[in-house]
Write an enzyme that holds these catalytic residues in place. Structure first.
Site, short mmCIF file in Angstrom:
data_model
loop_
_atom_site.label_atom_id
_atom_site.label_comp_id
_atom_site.label_asym_id
_atom_site.label_seq_id
_atom_site.Cartn_x
_atom_site.Cartn_y
_atom_site.Cartn_z
N CYS A 1 0.50 3.57 3.00
CA CYS A 1 1.12 2.96 4.18
C CYS A 1 2.65 2.99 4.05
O CYS A 1 3.35 3.18 5.05
CB CYS A 1 0.64 1.52 4.35
N CYS B 1 0.86 -1.19 0.00
CA CYS B 1 0.00 0.00 0.00
C CYS B 1 0.89 1.24 0.00
O CYS B 1 1.68 1.44 0.91
CB CYS B 1 -0.90 -0.01 1.23
#
Length: 460
Positions: free
Chosen positions: A387, A384
């Site tokens: 993230c 991600c």
């Protein structure tokens, strides 16, 4: 899944909804004096929420700190990473060239040196140019590699090459850390690699609630006997990582997508998500321990800010963005924040770390540094991108804090004159990550107050 089922059972039985009981299960152990410290949770709460948090948020909204240059396309160095997260909230929107202040883009200010030093530096460069002209390309390359090695040897984390064409500016205010839907085996793999391979833990010791390993049945007692038997440095290392993990989980629970329709997206506090991660019953006693480790991490990073003040007090240092009035205003705000940080009455005493036999202490410190560098490299394996962005920033920030804590002699020896470069240096990337990482920890502590209130007000 096990925690989710247990939460559902508690909800249907009325246990979670009993006023005050939910808050008690999350926070009953998050009080009093912290392990290996002379500080208590309540003092940190008051100091952070009233003194630090408001000033820090104001500083982080300034141009110098909101624009972070990062390479989100580094390949994962440990396993095959397809980086094809299809979740729309995982995306990161980089800045266009026109959105970034000119002063930040100028290589002359890459490491935040004062504009007044430029002429002198250029004159030095011209004198050295005649010498460099007689050097071979191989020799110049070797000199650059030596300097790079010297810079990296002081660091506890890997930094991106800001000159790489893959590196881009990201506006952190427009790409906030929040729940993206990234979870499951891919996310577990990241944390499992960190805890199992980079926290000085032998494979024979089973970590509680490891989602990738079947329950060993000892309720974590073997793990905590092992942890308490470690030297204080290795025990501190684990608690820093656990505290960082807890902080990230608080952010994801506090900025959760609660509702989405054609007209708007509603982000806010997800109390059930917070309980799944920190409720004493739902986490088999682990949740409150994680929250206490968050406070330990807070003390470490706060101590680093208190110690680095002389570096920023130098007349030669400027938060340069090309906007003189704003730059001066924000430097004063920065110094005010550091003054408040230094005034904290119960700072962590880092002299207790690496204080034994000199040879053994140096070896342990080097192991500590190499292990944390490895963790910073693992961030390039996060699929991600949102993230990955915040994981890289927060590990770099913690790594910079550790670099500061263990560079006391260099910091104390820094000259006050503007025409001498100190041996201790911080790149702009390190400065931005240091303060934004602490901003994340400070926000987590502040959010705990919100979750206490929300949990206490749950109705039957």
């Amino acid at each position: 899944m096990k925690s989710f089922i247990l939460l559902a059972l508690l909800l249907t039985s009325g246990h979670v909804t009993a006023a005050g009981s939910a808050a008690h299960r999350c926070f009953c152990q998050v009080t009093g004096t912290l392990d290996d410290c002379a500080c208590d949770v309540e003092t940190i709460d008051r100091f952070n929420n009233k003194e630090i948090f408001p000033k820090l948020q104001k500083l982080l909204s300034s141009d110098y700190f909101r624009f972070y240059k990062v390479n989100l396309n580094n390949p994962c160095p440990f396993w095959t990473d397809h980086s094809q997260c299809g979740l729309k909230y995982c995306a990161v929107k980089p800045c266009t060239p026109g959105e970034v202040p000119e002063g930040l883009k100028s290589s002359s200010y890459k490491y935040s040196e004062a504009a007044s030093q430029d002429i002198e530096e250029c004159e030095k460069a011209e004198k050295l140019g005649a010498v460099n002209g007689s050097l071979s390309d191989e020799t110049r390359q070797a000199l650059q590699e030596w300097k790079k090695h010297d810079d990296e040897s002081d660091r506890f984390c890997m930094l991106d090459d800001e000159d790489s064409p893959e590196s881009q500016y990201v506006d952190l205010l427009l790409n906030p850390e929040r729940f993206t839907g990234y979870k499951g085996p891919e996310a577990w793999r990241i944390w499992n690699s960190i805890y199992e391979e980079n926290c000085f833990k032998p494979y024979s010791v089973k970590r509680p609630l490891n989602p990738l390993v079947s329950n060993s049945g000892d309720d974590g007692q073997g793990f905590y006997r092992w942890l308490e038997g470690l030297c204080v440095e290795k025990r501190a290392f684990f608690r820093l990582i656990s505290g960082l993990h807890a902080s990230i989980n608080i952010h994801l629970s506090a900025r959760y997508l609660l509702d989405e329709n054609w007209f708007e997206m509603k982000w806010g506090h997800n109390v059930s998500e917070f309980q799944l991660r920190f409720d004493e019953e739902l986490t088999e006693g682990e949740g409150p321990k994680r929250l206490r480790n968050l406070y330990f991490l807070y003390l470490i990073e706060l101590r680093a800010l208190a110690k680095i003040r002389p570096y920023f007090e130098r007349p030669a240092f400027h938060l340069y963005t090309g906007q003189p009035a704003q730059d001066n205003k924000h430097k004063n705000l920065l110094l005010e924040l550091l003054h408040v940080a230094k005034s904290f009455p119960l700072h962590f005493d880092e002299t207790a770390l690496f204080a034994g036999n000199n040879k053994e202490a140096m070896k342990l410190k080097e192991d500590f540094k190499l292990t944390f560098k490895n963790i910073s490299r693992i961030m390039d394996c996060v699929e991600c991108f949102k993230c990955r962005l915040w994981g890289k920033l927060q590990t770099q920030g913690l790594g910079t804090a550790l670099k500061i804590l263990f560079s006391e002699r260099q910091i104390e020896a820094m000259p006050n004159t503007s025409n001498t470069n100190p041996s201790f240096q911080l790149s702009r990337q390190e400065i931005v990550s240091l303060f934004n990482a602490f901003g994340r920890i400070s926000t987590s502590v502040r959010e705990l107050e919100n979750f206490r209130s929300l949990l206490s007000n749950l109705k039957q």
